[in-house]
Design a protein around this motif. Sequence first.
Motif, PDB file in Angstrom:
ATOM      1  N   SER A  54     -19.941  64.910 -11.607  1.00  6.43           N
ATOM      2  CA  SER A  54     -19.528  65.404 -13.007  1.00  6.43           C
ATOM      3  C   SER A  54     -20.742  65.997 -13.668  1.00  6.43           C
ATOM      4  CB  SER A  54     -19.395  63.867 -13.600  1.00  6.43           C
ATOM      5  OG  SER A  54     -18.229  63.262 -12.920  1.00  6.43           O
ATOM      6  N   PHE A  58     -21.509  64.171 -18.915  1.00  9.05           N
ATOM      7  CA  PHE A  58     -19.911  64.008 -18.914  1.00  9.05           C
ATOM      8  C   PHE A  58     -19.536  62.400 -18.309  1.00  9.05           C
ATOM      9  CE2 PHE A  58     -15.933  63.863 -16.830  1.00  9.05           C
ATOM     10  CZ  PHE A  58     -14.961  64.441 -17.874  1.00  9.05           C
ATOM     11  N   TRP A  59     -18.653  61.949 -19.333  1.00 10.15           N
ATOM     12  CA  TRP A  59     -17.921  60.410 -18.841  1.00 10.15           C
ATOM     13  C   TRP A  59     -16.485  60.882 -18.687  1.00 10.15           C
ATOM     14  CZ3 TRP A  59     -21.215  56.694 -17.272  1.00 10.15           C
ATOM     15  CH2 TRP A  59     -22.601  56.821 -17.239  1.00 10.15           C
ATOM     16  N   TYR A  60     -15.793  60.131 -17.721  1.00  8.58           N
ATOM     17  CA  TYR A  60     -14.382  59.945 -17.967  1.00  8.58           C
ATOM     18  C   TYR A  60     -14.060  58.872 -18.810  1.00  8.58           C
ATOM     19  CZ  TYR A  60     -13.812  63.114 -13.771  1.00  8.58           C
ATOM     20  OH  TYR A  60     -13.862  64.038 -12.918  1.00  8.58           O
ATOM     21  N   ASP A  61     -13.221  59.105 -19.521  1.00 10.51           N
ATOM     22  CA  ASP A  61     -12.608  57.965 -20.374  1.00 10.51           C
ATOM     23  C   ASP A  61     -11.084  58.066 -20.582  1.00 10.51           C
ATOM     24  OD1 ASP A  61     -12.120  55.932 -22.289  1.00 10.51           O
ATOM     25  OD2 ASP A  61     -13.810  56.800 -23.748  1.00 10.51           O
ATOM     26  N   ARG A 100     -15.796  53.853 -19.104  1.00  4.86           N
ATOM     27  CA  ARG A 100     -16.468  55.156 -18.797  1.00  4.86           C
ATOM     28  C   ARG A 100     -17.221  55.146 -17.562  1.00  4.86           C
ATOM     29  NH1 ARG A 100     -18.781  57.985 -23.267  1.00  4.86           N
ATOM     30  NH2 ARG A 100     -20.759  57.018 -22.852  1.00  4.86           N
ATOM     31  N   HIS A 101     -16.881  56.333 -16.818  1.00  2.00           N
ATOM     32  CA  HIS A 101     -17.564  56.511 -15.395  1.00  2.00           C
ATOM     33  C   HIS A 101     -17.778  57.898 -15.212  1.00  2.00           C
ATOM     34  CE1 HIS A 101     -13.107  56.732 -14.920  1.00  2.00           C
ATOM     35  NE2 HIS A 101     -13.559  57.361 -13.838  1.00  2.00           N
ATOM     36  N   ARG A 102     -18.523  58.107 -14.221  1.00  2.00           N
ATOM     37  CA  ARG A 102     -18.773  59.760 -13.723  1.00  2.00           C
ATOM     38  C   ARG A 102     -19.129  59.580 -12.370  1.00  2.00           C
ATOM     39  NH1 ARG A 102     -23.594  61.724 -13.580  1.00  2.00           N
ATOM     40  NH2 ARG A 102     -23.020  63.561 -14.797  1.00  2.00           N
ATOM     41  N   ASP A 104     -21.418  60.460  -9.864  1.00  2.00           N
ATOM     42  CA  ASP A 104     -22.766  60.722  -9.821  1.00  2.00           C
ATOM     43  C   ASP A 104     -23.269  61.497  -8.622  1.00  2.00           C
ATOM     44  OD1 ASP A 104     -24.810  59.390 -11.485  1.00  2.00           O
ATOM     45  OD2 ASP A 104     -25.673  58.726  -9.763  1.00  2.00           O
TER      46      ASP A 104
END
Lengths: 119, 119
Positions: A54, A58-61, A100-102, A104
């Motif tokens: 990512s 940036f974080w997926y939410d 929230r996750h990305r 890495d």
Amino acid sequence: MASWPSVSSFCVDVIQKRNLFEGIRGELAAEVIERLAHSPHARVERIVSRGHASPPGFWYDQAEHEWVMVVKGRARLRFADDSLHELNAGDHLTIPPHTRHRVDWTAPGEDTVWVAVFF
Amino acid sequence: MASWPSVSSFCVDVIQKRNLFEGIRGELAAEVIERLAHSPHARVERIVSRGHASPPGFWYDQAEHEWVMVVKGRARLRFADDSLHELNAGDHLTIPPHTRHRVDWTAPGEDTVWVAVFF
């Protein structure tokens, strides 16, 4: 004058077999996400990464649950609490909504193929 | 008298990594189905077969869509129109609601591991 024959309308549900590892492009400028199946309530996606991560910061939410599995390759997910999950083939986890996750890291020089279900 | 320290209540969503190939029993009297993730609208299941097939004359007839993939092993699905789909690792298909089907065959002497999403 010839006329079209009268036909009843009909639907055929053609069930089509596909393979998760087919149709992966030789060049991947970025991670590629494709929808495999969907309804109004859920979707199944294939994700192919090749050393991609990512973008920084940036974080997926997401509003949905996500169940995700690495089918082939290796990857590392980071969560907002800084916990890390190393994923090898067969490893899977469920990410609750708004967690929230990305991505890495994914293995460079090889395809990491994921299946993700959003529901 | 000692009292418990005052703490705020809190929730921790523990994200737990599992592996699709772990925890498969040595003896399988019948196909084993386990839920991996779910919500009111969808569920993800692992199915392990070892030479098992649907009982003679039995047909699945489900209200939901099913997306199903063979992750490891080999299987054959039969549909009510007598079409057959041979499935090897990575092969997947989507079965529309009320499309009658059965597991016609799975490879004997080895584990066939499926992921099925009902939605």
